[in-house]
Structures are given as C-alpha cells and as structure tokens.
Design an enzyme around this catalytic site. Structure first.
Site, PDB file in Angstrom:
ATOM      1  N   LYS A   1       7.486 -13.496 -14.026  1.00 33.46           N
ATOM      2  CA  LYS A   1       7.310 -14.917 -13.739  1.00 33.46           C
ATOM      3  C   LYS A   1       6.320 -15.528 -14.741  1.00 33.46           C
ATOM      4  CE  LYS A   1       5.893 -18.097 -10.039  1.00 33.46           C
ATOM      5  NZ  LYS A   1       5.408 -18.205  -8.637  1.00 33.46           N
TER       6      LYS A   1
ATOM      7  N   GLU B   1       1.836  -4.618 -18.047  1.00 37.17           N
ATOM      8  CA  GLU B   1       2.754  -3.471 -17.995  1.00 37.17           C
ATOM      9  C   GLU B   1       4.135  -3.856 -18.527  1.00 37.17           C
ATOM     10  OE1 GLU B   1       0.954  -4.700 -15.446  1.00 37.17           O
ATOM     11  OE2 GLU B   1       0.305  -3.129 -14.054  1.00 37.17           O
TER      12      GLU B   1
ATOM     13  N   GLY C   1       6.212 -14.256  -6.350  1.00 38.74           N
ATOM     14  CA  GLY C   1       6.806 -13.057  -6.936  1.00 38.74           C
ATOM     15  C   GLY C   1       7.468 -12.171  -5.891  1.00 38.74           C
ATOM     16  N   ARG C   2       6.765 -11.927  -4.761  1.00 34.42           N
ATOM     17  CA  ARG C   2       7.299 -11.016  -3.748  1.00 34.42           C
ATOM     18  C   ARG C   2       8.409 -11.649  -2.920  1.00 34.42           C
ATOM     19  NH1 ARG C   2       2.178 -12.280  -3.241  1.00 34.42           N
ATOM     20  NH2 ARG C   2       1.424 -13.560  -1.485  1.00 34.42           N
TER      21      ARG C   2
ATOM     22  N   GLU D   1       0.434  -7.949   0.042  1.00 35.90           N
ATOM     23  CA  GLU D   1       0.029  -9.037  -0.859  1.00 35.90           C
ATOM     24  C   GLU D   1       0.018 -10.359  -0.092  1.00 35.90           C
ATOM     25  OE1 GLU D   1       1.824  -9.672  -4.669  1.00 35.90           O
ATOM     26  OE2 GLU D   1       0.728  -8.026  -5.576  1.00 35.90           O
TER      27      GLU D   1
ATOM     28  N   HIS E   1       9.720  15.879   9.174  1.00 34.36           N
ATOM     29  CA  HIS E   1       9.305  17.171   8.599  1.00 34.36           C
ATOM     30  C   HIS E   1       8.143  16.974   7.646  1.00 34.36           C
ATOM     31  CE1 HIS E   1      13.011  18.975  10.253  1.00 34.36           C
ATOM     32  NE2 HIS E   1      13.514  17.769  10.010  1.00 34.36           N
TER      33      HIS E   1
ATOM     34  N   LYS F   1      -7.272  -6.229 -13.077  1.00 35.26           N
ATOM     35  CA  LYS F   1      -6.626  -6.509 -14.361  1.00 35.26           C
ATOM     36  C   LYS F   1      -7.687  -6.880 -15.396  1.00 35.26           C
ATOM     37  CE  LYS F   1      -2.384  -8.609 -12.399  1.00 35.26           C
ATOM     38  NZ  LYS F   1      -1.612  -9.888 -12.326  1.00 35.26           N
TER      39      LYS F   1
HETATM   40  O1  F6P Z   1       0.902  -7.825  -8.208  1.00 36.83           O
HETATM   41  C1  F6P Z   1       0.480  -9.048  -8.702  1.00 36.83           C
HETATM   42  C2  F6P Z   1       1.685  -9.812  -9.189  1.00 36.83           C
HETATM   43  O2  F6P Z   1       1.299 -11.084  -9.618  1.00 36.83           O
HETATM   44  C3  F6P Z   1       2.782  -9.924  -8.137  1.00 36.83           C
HETATM   45  O3  F6P Z   1       2.527 -10.911  -7.193  1.00 36.83           O
HETATM   46  C4  F6P Z   1       3.976 -10.162  -8.997  1.00 36.83           C
HETATM   47  O4  F6P Z   1       5.193  -9.957  -8.315  1.00 36.83           O
HETATM   48  C5  F6P Z   1       3.734  -9.130 -10.100  1.00 36.83           C
HETATM   49  O5  F6P Z   1       2.308  -9.129 -10.281  1.00 36.83           O
HETATM   50  C6  F6P Z   1       4.470  -9.376 -11.394  1.00 36.83           C
HETATM   51  O6  F6P Z   1       4.107 -10.634 -11.884  1.00 36.83           O
HETATM   52  P1  F6P Z   1       5.055 -11.284 -13.043  1.00 36.83           P
HETATM   53  O7  F6P Z   1       6.409 -11.505 -12.401  1.00 36.83           O
HETATM   54  O8  F6P Z   1       4.382 -12.528 -13.436  1.00 36.83           O
HETATM   55  O9  F6P Z   1       5.145 -10.268 -14.160  1.00 36.83           O
END
Ligand code: F6P
Length: 554
Positions: A209, A215, A270-271, A356, A387, A517
């Site tokens: 987003k 990452e 995002g979620r 979150e 188990h 971060k």
């Molecule tokens: O975990 C933090 C967060 O901002 C989430 O809310 C989001 O889904 C994820 O990192 C990835 O963010 P982006 O879609 O901006 O890469």
C-alpha cells in the site's frame, strides 16, 4: 458517537461475571434446558454455538444492552457510510465498499468511490485472464506462467490464505497460473520460491500500500536482479512486474509501467485489503468467478451485519462474546482451531486482523484503557493440534477460549474421514467443557491396573484429571468454497470491529509497528559497517558485536 462514560464494563456486566463464580458449565447446562438454543444462532446454514462459553443468557442480554449504550448501531452505520472512524489517521474505513454488489455511488469527501472500484475490478479481471490464458508475455516473448507475489502483512496474508484454501489440487489447476507468496526479508524465502523457476516465464506482483515497506522492497529489488542476471537489464523487464499500491509515484520510480499499477485506496486498511486489487493473486490462481464469489460471500455478511437487530446479528453476538472473554473474563489467549487443512493459514491471518486491530492500550480519545484489550491469538488445524497443544488446553494452568471452525461438507470422496474430523472437533469441545473428575480417573486407573498400591493409584488418578469448565465456541459452516470463505473472513472482520467499539479503541490504525522499524535502521547500518549501533543500550550493542564477530571472523 462516544458516550462520556469510560470504556470499562457497566456494573451489570461485572455483576453477571460475579454471579458465575463457582458455577461450572455442566451446572449452567443443568440449570437451563434451553441454554444451547439461547446461546447459539443459525444464519445462512451456519451454526454458531457459544453455549460452552462461560456466560449466561442473562449476561448476553446485558452485553446487548451494553452494546446499545456504546452506540454500536451508530458505529455500524458509520463504518458503511464512510465516516472517518479511523480517527488517528483521519480516514474512512471502507473495505465493505470493495465488495459492494450494487453500483450505488458512495461518496467520500464528495467523490464516488464505487466507480473507481469497478474500474479497478475490471483491470484485475482482464489481467488475471491474460495471465491464466498465457497472453501476458515476458521480455523474451514467452508467456508468463509462474507468479511470485511479493508483499507482507495485509499485502500477503489475505490472498495467501484464500489461494491456499481454494486452490484446486495441482492436477486440477487447469489454466490457472502457479502463484507463490514471498513475504519475509529472509533471503531464504525468495530463494526457495525462485528455485526451479525460469526468469523468462516468471511474473512478480509487488503488493504494498505504501510502497515503502522494507521487506517488500528488498525482495522486489532482489527479484529484479534475478531477472536481470538471466534476461539482461533494461526496460523489457517491466513486463515481468505488476504493482498493487497506493503510491503510484514510487511504483513508477521502481520501473513499473503505469498500466501495470493497480490501486489501493487510503480508506482501505492493509489487514482489510483482500477485497481490493490486493486480491489479484486469487483471481490468477483461482479464476475471476471464484474471486467474485468471495466478494459476494463477504457482501452477504455485510448485509446481515447492517440489517439484523443486535440480538440476532451473528458478527455482533460473536463480538460480544469476544469482548466478554477479553474484558470481563480476562482470558489472555484465544485459540483458533480450524478443523480443515485448507484453513491452516487462517490463524496467521486472524492474528494480524485481531491483534493489529485491537492489540492497543489507549481509548479513541487517547486516554489509557482501564482493562484488558485483545488477547493473544494463535492456533493451528485440528486434528493435528490434538497431538500438540491440546494437552495444555485440557490440563494446563491457564484458561484460553477456543474457537473451533468446522466446514461440515467435504469436497472429497473420503466421507468416513470427514466424519472422523468433525467428531473430533465436537468431542474436544465437549471434553474441554466436562473434563474428567477424580472419581472417573480413579475408576479408570482401577480398570487399567488391578494391583497398584493405593498411594500410587491415587497419584496415577490425579495425573489423569481434566479440570474441565474450559470455554469454547463452535462455528459450523456448511462447506468451504469461495462464498463461504468470504463469509468467514467478513464475519471475523466485523466481530473484531464490534469488540473494538465496546473496548472503546480505534481498530483501524497500527502505530505500534513503527518503533521497531525505525530502530532497525541504525542497527542495520552497524551490521553493514561492522561498528557498534549508535545510541544503543548495552544489550543491543553486545548483540550487534557478537553478530559482527560471527559475520566478520578476524
Ligand atoms: O504491519 C504493519 C503494516 O503496515 C500492515 O498494517 C500492512 O498490512 C503491512 O505493514 C504492509 O504494509 P504495505 O502494504 O504498505 O507494504
């Protein structure tokens, strides 16, 4: 909409909790022949049974009354109408608009959001069909048949869950494309995904987003380098990339063609973004019709959530139980045990959704909460959990509420095994509730070993006792398909929202993830240069020094 009172439960709820003291679930069932019917609900062939939770129907009535006191109906209306209920970011929360089935315009700051959603959906549909049909060609002119989706958190968990749950067995995949998901910055993740793939036929979907998540960007650059090593650098590589983002400028700067950038709007968390173009991997792997059915299933829960009275509203009632367990009972953990291998990724998805959203400690007005908020959520499929961690559930020293999620009709011919699966789920819930008494354990020991001295027999019996009175909710869904999965996810989205409203918190920001971060920056710089991290505590300095010694042996 906030009422002046704090978010702490009303006295009535505290009284209902106090009235439960010392009463077991077995006793509660004995005292109310209608307990199951009062504390369960059927909707659209679903059955939700929370009668094995430690509450009474009177407590449920008090919870519904508390929900009205907290203006829950007004909050539900505000969610769907695009009010800026994400207060700390000043944004609406409109994941429901993404799956709206009607074309009725919905205005946000004076602009309709439905038309742009439909335009984006058309682009997703076309792109997915192109890829599934082998019509999207790479730099060498060969069809792109393997997709690697790069993203993390909400840009990964939703499409990954749905693809894993719905993807036909490899032999049945037909003209769908293979889709792999890479989220972790650990180079092993991308390396494993790329193993055996041909760069000439591989497409990368970069989902972010913000288009700033370290990452995802690290994996995107590594992917481009992998392509360039095989195909040569240059503009032709752009054919191997699609971006799904709210940051068009950054995606273009990375080298992605405008026509290959699909939108994520800032009013989509995002979620909560699976229903946006973030769902492209689902349309590629499972087909547009399956993705459309997923949206329709979620929309059916939206309609129920908007229209049903609180006391007959499935996401509301489940959210009330969640609030009761978190705030009144103070359970620090919540276990999700899907009795379906196809839902093995559901606990991870729900971790981000619930933690979150409601893993917070201030109220919407910034004042501290005065009680527990979201419990930790974890779990894994049954019957494997029986188990692994179910021993702890039955005889451990802490109480956790368990959620059994059971699709009843299987898509497989192995009917007997499906019945075994369901029987185990129901039996585990029953065992957690009733336990095994010392007398039952003594009798068991006596049957098992005749000649055991009394003291030893008593010890053996004690080790077999299960306290019981351990709470669970059973969610039975008719089957697992696109529509039902859309319903399941939307059900959890809305119950999470209900819990947040009653807790008095903003479920739609996630400021807690920013600190780590920011602190990673100077540490990364220290590891790259081999020096101590600036302004760090002794532990972090010592750890960095040890890492440097390992990666830079003298
Ligand atoms: O975990 C933090 C967060 O901002 C989430 O809310 C989001 O889904 C994820 O990192 C990835 O963010 P982006 O879609 O901006 O890469």
């Amino acid at each position: 909409m906030d009422t002046p009172q704090s978010a702490s439960p009303t006295l009535a709820l505290e009284e209902h909790r106090a009235a439960l003291a010392g009463r077991t679930l077995i006793e509660l069932f004995a005292a109310d022949a209608d307990r199951f019917s009062r504390l369960s609900l059927s909707w659209d062939h679903w059955l939700a049974d929370w009668s094995k939770q430690r509450l009474t129907s009177q407590a449920m009535d008090a919870l519904v009354a508390y929900a009205h006191e907290r203006n829950l109906p007004a909050w539900i209306s505000a969610l769907f109408s695009g009010e800026k209920i994400n207060l700390s970011e000043g944004r609406p929360v409109l994941h429901t608009a993404l799956r709206q089935q009607e074309d009725t315009p919905l205005l946000v700051d004076g602009s309709d959001v439905i038309a742009p959603i439909r335009a984006a959906q058309a682009r997703v549909r076309t792109l997915a069909a192109q890829i599934r049909g082998g019509l999207r060609l790479g730099a060498t002119g060969r069809p792109l048949r393997h997709v690697v989706a790069l993203g993390i958190g909400g840009s990964d968990l939703g499409p990954k869950l749905v693809c894993d749950a719905l993807s036909p067995p490899r032999s049945d995949r037909g003209d769908g494309a293979d889709v792999a998901f890479v989220s972790n910055v650990d180079p092993e993740h991308l390396t494993r995904a790329l193993a055996g793939l041909d760069p000439a036929t591989t497409l990368f979907i970069i989902t972010s987003k913000t288009f700033t998540t370290s990452e995802t960007l690290a994996n995107a650059h590594a992917a481009r380098a992998w392509l360039a090593r095989a195909l040569g650098a240059g503009g032709a590589l752009a054919a191997h990339f699609v971006a799904i983002t709210g940051n068009d400028e950054a995606a273009r700067a990375f080298g992605i063609a405008g026509a290959d950038i699909l939108p994520i709007w800032d009013w989509v968390g995002g979620r909560y973004s699976l229903w946006s173009p973030v769902g492209l991997p689902v349309a590629i792997r499972c087909g547009w019709d399956a993705y459309a059915e997923l949206l329709a299933g979620a929309a059916s829960v939206d309609a129920h959530f908007r229209e049903a009275p609180l006391e007959a509203n499935l996401p509301v009632l489940l959210g009330l139980v969640d609030f009761w367990n978190a705030r009144l009972m103070g359970y620090p953990q919540r276990i999700v045990a899907p009795y379906a291998e196809a839902l093995k990724l559901l606990p991870s998805y729900l971790q981000q959704l619930t933690l979150e959203s409601n893993g917070k400690s201030v109220l919407r007005d910034g004042s501290p909460v005065d009680g527990p908020t979201a419990p930790a959520l974890w779990g894994s499929p049954g019957t494997d959990g029986q188990h692994a961690y179910f021993q702890w559930l039955h005889q451990g020293t802490s109480t956790a509420a368990v959620e059994f999620i059971v699709p009843v009709r299987a898509a497989h011919p192995l009917g007997e095994q499906q019945s075994m699966l369901i029987a185990n789920a129901l039996a585990q819930a029953q065992a957690l509730m009733r336990g095994k008494s010392l007398d039952e354990a003594r009798a068991e020991v006596a049957r098992a070993a005749k000649e055991v001295p009394r003291a030893a027999a008593e010890a053996l019996a004690a080790s077999r006792v299960c306290p019981g009175n351990r709470p669970s909710t059973m969610l039975l869904l008719p089957e697992l398909n696109s529509r039902r999965l859309g319903q399941l996810i939307a059900l959890f989205e809305h119950r999470t929202f209900v819990e947040g409203v009653l807790l008095g918190i903003n479920s739609f920001d996630q400021w807690g993830v920013e600190l780590g971060k920011a602190l990673a920056g100077p540490i990364l710089a220290a590891l790259k240069s081999g020096v101590e991290p600036a302004d760090a505590d002794a532990s972090t300095r010592g750890l960095a020094a040890h890492v440097n010694a390992l990666i830079r042996p003298r």
